[in-house]
Design an enzyme around this catalytic site. Structure first.
Site, short mmCIF file in Angstrom:
data_model
loop_
_atom_site.label_atom_id
_atom_site.label_comp_id
_atom_site.label_asym_id
_atom_site.label_seq_id
_atom_site.Cartn_x
_atom_site.Cartn_y
_atom_site.Cartn_z
N GLU A 120 0.87 -1.17 0.00
CA GLU A 120 0.00 0.00 0.00
C GLU A 120 0.91 1.23 0.00
O GLU A 120 1.83 1.31 0.81
CB GLU A 120 -0.87 -0.01 1.25
CG GLU A 120 -1.85 1.16 1.34
CD GLU A 120 -2.62 1.15 2.64
OE1 GLU A 120 -3.82 1.46 2.61
OE2 GLU A 120 -2.03 0.82 3.71
N GLU A 209 -8.18 11.47 2.66
CA GLU A 209 -8.45 10.59 3.79
C GLU A 209 -8.53 11.44 5.05
O GLU A 209 -7.74 12.37 5.23
CB GLU A 209 -7.34 9.54 3.94
CG GLU A 209 -7.51 8.65 5.15
CD GLU A 209 -6.52 7.49 5.19
OE1 GLU A 209 -6.60 6.69 6.13
OE2 GLU A 209 -5.67 7.39 4.27
#
Length: 222
Positions: A120, A209
């Site tokens: 990720e 985010e």
């Protein structure tokens, strides 16, 4: 899409410096991927045309339109939204818009995954009250700024292949910005020079985010 669980800390000093010049790369294709997260779900859509609004502990309103999106939030929960491509590449990514944080933690970043190895990754362009990103590995100079390079391991966490253990590779820009061009290849090369190798690229998006606060963002991606 995984949030960071560490306590909030100030960024550490840069330990190693790598400078990689930009290169002329082909233009990207139009957006074909919209990412939303509601609690632990990863949702893919071929056409960016939907709105997210959930109220578990707060409100997140996400509105994509063509190659642009807006998001407004006031929530104690985690959320991640983004717009980009089903398959990532090393081509540059252009972004422009706003990113305003009233409170809490939030990131504006290029975000994606690779498989084999499962990784990720983030290229963080702007942030508010950022968390610790793991272990400092070095730095890279790109697009008019230095970036601190971090590596972190996630154990038995949700991923694009289900619950798994995987590494996170993270570049964090030292001079935050809300618009610009990200030369993705520079980061991938710098990570590789530090032994942080990516596999086959999965989706790649410009993502917002946030957790534990409120804010608003509007971005256009190409």
């Amino acid at each position: 899409m995984i949030t960071f669980s560490s306590l909030l800390v100030t960024f550490s000093a840069i330990s190693t410096s790598l400078a990689i010049p930009g290169s002329i790369l082909p233009k990207r294709s139009p957006m074909n991927f919209v990412l939303q997260r509601n609690e632990s779900s990863l949702v893919r859509r071929a056409t960016p045309n939907y709105e997210q609004d959930y109220t578990t502990g707060g409100d997140v309103i996400y509105t994509p339109s063509g190659s642009s999106f807006t998001v407004d939030w006031s929530t104690e929960d985690d959320f991640v939204v983004g717009l980009g491509w089903t398959t990532g590449s090393t081509n540059p990514i252009n972004f422009s818009g706003t990113f305003g944080i009233g409170s809490g933690t939030a990131l504006l970043s290029i975000y994606g995954w690779s498989e084999n190895p499962l990784v990720e990754y983030y290229i963080v362009e702007d942030s508010a009250s950022p968390p610790s990103f793991g272990t400092v590995k070095g730095s890279v100079t790109s697009d008019g700024s230095s970036y601190t390079i971090w590596e972190n391991q996630r154990v038995n966490e949700p991923s694009i292949v289900g619950t798994a253990t995987f590494n996170q590779y993270i570049s964090v820009r030292s001079s935050p910005r809300k618009s610009g061009t990200v030369t993705v290849e520079n980061h991938f090369q710098a990570w590789a020079a530090l032994g942080m190798n990516l596999g086959t690229l999965n989706y790649q998006v410009l993502a917002v985010e946030g957790w534990g606060g409120e804010g608003a963002a509007t971005q256009t991606v190409s």
